[in-house]
Scaffold this active site. Structure first.
Site, PDB file in Angstrom:
ATOM      1  N   GLY A 159       0.995  13.387   3.575  1.00 45.21           N
ATOM      2  CA  GLY A 159       0.162  13.244   4.469  1.00 45.21           C
ATOM      3  C   GLY A 159      -0.388  14.525   5.118  1.00 45.21           C
ATOM      4  O   GLY A 159       0.065  15.640   5.044  1.00 45.21           O
ATOM      5  N   THR A 160      -1.526  14.612   5.576  1.00 39.46           N
ATOM      6  CA  THR A 160      -2.324  15.268   6.280  1.00 39.46           C
ATOM      7  C   THR A 160      -2.914  15.083   7.558  1.00 39.46           C
ATOM      8  O   THR A 160      -3.594  13.942   7.466  1.00 39.46           O
ATOM      9  CB  THR A 160      -3.576  16.289   5.287  1.00 39.46           C
ATOM     10  OG1 THR A 160      -3.007  16.435   4.112  1.00 39.46           O
ATOM     11  CG2 THR A 160      -3.994  17.639   5.934  1.00 39.46           C
ATOM     12  N   ALA A 161      -2.629  15.694   8.484  1.00 40.88           N
ATOM     13  CA  ALA A 161      -2.985  15.424   9.765  1.00 40.88           C
ATOM     14  C   ALA A 161      -3.888  16.556  10.542  1.00 40.88           C
ATOM     15  O   ALA A 161      -4.422  17.446   9.866  1.00 40.88           O
ATOM     16  CB  ALA A 161      -1.808  15.143  10.739  1.00 40.88           C
ATOM     17  N   LEU A 163      -3.366  18.814  12.672  1.00 37.45           N
ATOM     18  CA  LEU A 163      -2.719  20.128  13.036  1.00 37.45           C
ATOM     19  C   LEU A 163      -2.154  20.929  11.855  1.00 37.45           C
ATOM     20  O   LEU A 163      -1.649  22.066  11.581  1.00 37.45           O
ATOM     21  CB  LEU A 163      -1.982  20.286  14.383  1.00 37.45           C
ATOM     22  CG  LEU A 163      -2.698  19.965  15.451  1.00 37.45           C
ATOM     23  CD1 LEU A 163      -1.614  19.959  16.639  1.00 37.45           C
ATOM     24  CD2 LEU A 163      -3.915  20.655  15.604  1.00 37.45           C
ATOM     25  N   GLN A 165       0.065  19.838   7.364  1.00 36.39           N
ATOM     26  CA  GLN A 165       0.218  18.814   6.589  1.00 36.39           C
ATOM     27  C   GLN A 165       1.700  18.614   6.123  1.00 36.39           C
ATOM     28  O   GLN A 165       2.573  19.560   6.102  1.00 36.39           O
ATOM     29  CB  GLN A 165      -0.792  19.146   5.436  1.00 36.39           C
ATOM     30  CG  GLN A 165      -0.391  20.424   4.684  1.00 36.39           C
ATOM     31  CD  GLN A 165      -1.670  20.602   3.712  1.00 36.39           C
ATOM     32  OE1 GLN A 165      -2.890  20.868   4.286  1.00 36.39           O
ATOM     33  NE2 GLN A 165      -1.374  20.924   2.498  1.00 36.39           N
ATOM     34  N   VAL A 166       2.162  17.787   5.380  1.00 34.66           N
ATOM     35  CA  VAL A 166       3.712  17.611   5.192  1.00 34.66           C
ATOM     36  C   VAL A 166       3.620  17.309   3.791  1.00 34.66           C
ATOM     37  O   VAL A 166       3.073  16.408   3.117  1.00 34.66           O
ATOM     38  CB  VAL A 166       4.119  16.135   5.577  1.00 34.66           C
ATOM     39  CG1 VAL A 166       5.805  16.002   5.565  1.00 34.66           C
ATOM     40  CG2 VAL A 166       3.809  16.317   7.141  1.00 34.66           C
ATOM     41  N   ASP A 312       1.775   9.932  20.661  1.00 35.74           N
ATOM     42  CA  ASP A 312       0.862  10.124  19.507  1.00 35.74           C
ATOM     43  C   ASP A 312       1.166   8.932  18.545  1.00 35.74           C
ATOM     44  O   ASP A 312       1.418   9.352  17.219  1.00 35.74           O
ATOM     45  CB  ASP A 312       0.834  11.393  18.957  1.00 35.74           C
ATOM     46  CG  ASP A 312      -0.526  11.701  18.085  1.00 35.74           C
ATOM     47  OD1 ASP A 312      -1.412  10.696  18.290  1.00 35.74           O
ATOM     48  OD2 ASP A 312      -0.608  12.727  17.412  1.00 35.74           O
TER      49      ASP A 312
END
Length: 513
Positions: A159-161, A163, A165-166, A312
């Protein structure tokens, strides 16, 4: 006729937008130039100008009956076009802009569905960085080549957010981990974005004095540095894991401190589906009501008992899965942003909720005043924290779910109240701003799951409010007798709550039959 200030804003806004579009065309995808403030400001200004033009050209230019099908179809088209342009801006500017987009995607009860649905992609599928940039950050922070640290490292991110990415990876000892890597340019860009936001807020405040948005700048300035410190996130994760160690269904990934820095966070890998993935939930036969009840219990304890609140909870940060017993586990991710509530704020906020559930206007007004919202704005503040209309509050929000008509009324009337809303947010106790954001995101999840306003959730919240209020009274009691009487009073209040919620639950069941 447009006012002089507004005309001037449009004139200068067009110049900035035009300049920004030229710079953007020259810039293309160069990350170094992209960090230049005028490029990002110009891109934002040009997008705002473009969205405004879409509505003016297609909607406001025609004199249509607002109740006609033609007008509604045209409005939906404008919303969709505007949303797609906003999404494009968020994906290009990234960072803080994606965080704003994620928040937009959570406001299902308030914003047009075209914006909400379009922006939902940002919850876990924001634009990723090139794998070389990811490896570069790992090398700089962990002082070793990724191949020396990881036996396997998936190139495609989980996943990419906004701030970071994982990525899923495996250590040489065989442990499967999730590696959260900060976007390499996010720190520099966030400083630029904060300055840009401050400039835009000052311009908006100059043109529209009734709108007060300095609180947004102040809070973002305070929160972004916390979210950029992954070591702080690791400590927060361990703290909340200790706080709720008695809840076997709450899963917090363990932190691998030997492979963690301020920009790289390595943690245990936990599987699950996003809390708003209805297909995953149905396929795995997970109860949406169980998810909602457990989240309600968790966040009620965070807010009213612990005063340490995960702030969040967008769907990309909450996973669900079925455990071996056939029940639902909640996996809480991304612990970078927490609200720390003082005892005073916890007590006043608990009392405010109790007064809302009691429909006690006098108490509502007093507790709102104690939280910084004075005068007749107490009613609006009550609507903001509950996500319900005033009529629903005075009828008893715990008795029935919000209807589609109530949601439509919110979407229709709230834009007219934006000056008052901005005034409330400017005045309210600063500690509550993150709680209001958390409320919005949680309501978005409940709306997707179609589980909003369940009696069970209100019962748990009411119990937590009572315990919070009476704990304060018991702690402050000066004699053993006073401690005893307050303990008995708390027991009696909790007993009455159990009787009341049992009654309305039975009544609801009888009515449904």
């Amino acid at each position: 006729m447009l006012s002089t200030r507004t005309s001037r804003l449009l004139k200068y806004g067009s110049v900035v937008a035009a300049s920004g579009s030229v710079l953007y065309a020259l810039n293309n995808s160069n990350n170094t130039l992209d960090s230049i403030g005028v490029v990002r400001l110009g891109r934002a200004a040009f997008t705002v100008f473009k969205i405004g033009a879409i509505y003016k050209r297609n909607l406001y230019k025609h004199d249509l009956d607002k109740e006609s099908t033609e007008y509604k179809d045209l409005k939906s088209y404008c919303h969709l076009q505007g949303a797609e342009n906003l999404l494009d801006l968020c994906c290009k500017n990234k960072g803080v802009y994606i965080k704003v987009g994620q928040h937009v995607a959570a406001l299902e009860y308030l914003l047009p569905k075209e914006y909400v649905q379009t922006m939902k992609v940002l919850h876990s599928h924001a634009p990723p960085n090139n794998i070389d940039d990811v490896y570069k950050v790992i090398r700089e922070d962990l002082k070793a080549d990724p191949k020396e640290i990881f036996a396997e490292f998936d190139i495609e991110p989980l996943g990419t957010a906004s701030l970071a990415q994982v990525h899923k990876a495996k250590l040489h000892d065989g442990t499967t981990v999730a590696v959260k890597v900060q976007h390499p340019y996010v720190q520099g860009n966030s400083r630029v974005d904060m300055k840009t936001m401050e400039i835009l807020v000052k311009v908006v405040s100059w043109v529209f004095p009734e709108f007060k948005f300095q609180w947004l700048v102040d809070e973002t300035k305070k929160n972004i540095p916390q979210e950029l410190d992954f070591e702080l996130e690791g400590r927060n994760a361990e703290k909340v894991a200790r706080m709720f160690s008695h809840l076997p269904w709450l899963k917090i990934p363990n932190i691998r401190w030997d492979y963690t820095t301020s920009r790289v966070l390595t943690m245990g890998y936990v599987e699950g589906g996003q809390v708003n993935d209805l297909k995953y939930i149905n396929e795995n036969k997970i109860s949406a009501y169980e998810i909602s009840d457990k989240l309600g219990r968790l966040y009620s304890h965070m807010i009213f008992i612990n005063g340490f609140v995960h702030s969040d909870p967008h769907p990309g940060n909450i996973l669900v899965r079925k455990n071996e017993q056939g029940n639902c586990d909640i996996v809480l991710l991304d612990h970078g942003l927490y609200a720390n509530l003082s005892r005073h704020t916890m007590i006043e906020y608990a009392n405010l909720w109790l007064s809302i559930l009691d429909r006690d206007r006098k108490a509502m007004r007093q507790h709102c005043k104690n939280l910084g919202v004075e005068g007749n704005l107490y009613g609006l503040f009550a609507c903001m924290i509950t996500g319900r209309t005033w009529d629903s509050i005075m009828s008893g929000i715990e008795k029935k779910k919000p209807t589609s008509g109530e949601k439509d009324l919110f979407q229709k009337e709230f834009p007219n109240l934006l000056p008052d809303i901005s005034g409330v947010l400017d005045r309210v106790n600063r500690e509550l701003l993150l709680i209001l954001k958390t409320n919005d995101l949680m309501r978005g999840i409940e709306y997707t799951l179609k589980t909003g306003s369940r009696q069970g959730a209100f019962k748990v919240m009411s119990q937590c409010c009572v315990k919070s209020v009476y704990k304060q009274r018991i702690d402050e009691a000066k004699t053993k007798f006073n401690k005893f009487t307050n303990t008995i009073a708390q027991f009696w209040m909790l007993f009455k709550l159990n009787i009341y919620y049992s009654y309305i639950t039975l009544r609801s069941l009888a009515q449904s039959n």
